[in-house]
Design a protein around this motif. Sequence first.
Motif: not given
Length: 613
Positions: A246-266
């Motif tokens: 899964w390719h996700w992409s953001s052009r905005h700056p992030y605090s490290g803790y504000a970056v997250a991955i979540n996986g599940g039967p969504y």
Amino acid sequence: MTLATFTSATTRFLGLGSILSLAVSGCSNQLADNSEMAPAAVIAALEAAARGEPHPDDLHPDTARSGKAMTPTQAAFDVQHYTLSLKVMPETRSIDGRVDVRFDALEALDTVQLDLDPRLSIKEVTLGDTALSVRREAGSFFVTLPSTLAAGASATISVAYGGKPHVALAPPWFGGFVWSEVDGTPWFATAVQGDGCDLWWPCKDNFADKPDEGIDLAISAPRGVKIASVGVLRSVDEGDDGFDTWHWSSRHPYSGYAVAINGGPYELVEDEYTGVSGSRYPIQFWALKENADKARDLVNSDVIPDLEFFERLLGPYPWGDEKAGFVETPHLGMEHQTINGYGEQYKRGRYGYDWLLHHELAHEWFGNVMTHARPEDAWLHEGYGAYMQAVYAEETVGAMGYFDHMYGAYTNNEHCLPVANPEVMDAGEAFDNRDIYTKGSWMLHSLRRYIGEDAFWAGTRRLIYDTAEPWSLSYPIQFRYRSTEDFIAIMSDEAGEDVSWIVETYLREAGMPELITSRDEGKLSLAWEVPGDRDFPMPVEVSIDGERVITDMSSGPQSLAVPEGARVLIDPDSKILRTLPIIGDCSEQTEQQIQDNIERFTRMAKDYGWQRD
Ligand SMILES: [Zn+2]
């Protein structure tokens, strides 16, 4: 484990108590079989967390410290961009991948210092085709560049790494990777606010260096597991090994803790919203399949009204060029930028709205687009973040909702440490202090009452956007760092007078002002007793038989004529934060409180289906 660590862990739990106690009222057990006990290893971990006792999976103390002052080596470069390519293997609860870090040298640079939990191994670090030497020390690693990088030049190093990441003891408060499953399909998330990005990826674990140009993620997970993450979903590649990427992409700056991955039967529930600036942007809610209808209802009942509230009061949603995003998580929640963790299980709160969703969404303004650079300013995130629920309740159910929130915050104040405490050295310590939420909210309330609606909200908008009139701002909206000093300067400017005495008395002292009153022979005497002997000329409104008078306290103690037998109410509208005979204290947790907390965590472990080895 040293005594100091023990104390810190104990306090941290207390610090989160106010949010936790809100969170666990009326748990609904919708997800897991209620009759099934959580695994013994999970119970042992959450008990250790609740008691502040050592656990075999405890983090290296250096890894546990997030946002501490940069070393000169860290301060010598500025991260521009991260690319995370990561395979998540729920079966073995392990990860394997690579992070590319692009950075600018701020001075001549020979060594790059990044952070990574020592339990994860570094396989190689390269610059182009050149393998670089790496030295690991505590929670950091030092990469020697092949030649000195001149100031102003940029480079990209690539770090291949992997292993079994730290499993959260009791997320999101004691964070890490969170593992669960739904009907045999893996369900996982990351939540690392207190401890930092280095728990699961190599990064510069410091709020004061966001990647200026954003972050790309390529996350591989077993087919059937959908990955929800930050920014925009660009594509999904089917691998021939049973994993999809899964390719996700953001052009905005992030605090490290504000970056997250979540996986599940969504299942993805989508909508669109037209913001206050006229831009249309997508709403995405990644819900567990079985809860998709509830998520659809929640988008209508809460997400859209919440966005309307925040945009009207504050200004445009900051990330409308990407998405307003939510994902159902196996933990209560976290303000992950553009993909807020949501674990409130679609419950209606006692005010008729979903406080958790509202709180995390508030952080897109207070935390993500406006960010503290120093841990001591964490109240800017949490004081405002928590206060917004009171303001929302004021609009939706009236003054009783507002003051019910504020009364809860008042009685939860601990007064152990100042809210804005320069001695706080990292995020964990900052969040140890519950008062950043509660007293932070109350300072905002008292300041708002003192300077008035227009000045307060204009100042708040300037804090976020640098303009009091952000309504027509177009995307992208610039993030900015703010401090307590910035807050004072902006609010003083809006008020037309120096309000530092209000902010500093409330935030720089552990205690609160007390109004000493006495009534004798037809006179009411009023005098402020202020911690640190600070100047605190807060005027006091008094109602005498229903007639209101405002007492100017700027020249010190005052006395008012009051008829014998008159009904006297001091500060009848509760405008002023001051010591009343109902405040909490910072005594040690009682055994009963620890037991209550273990019970709450145990209930969460069952609800969310926490797993660990
Ligand atoms: Zn918060």
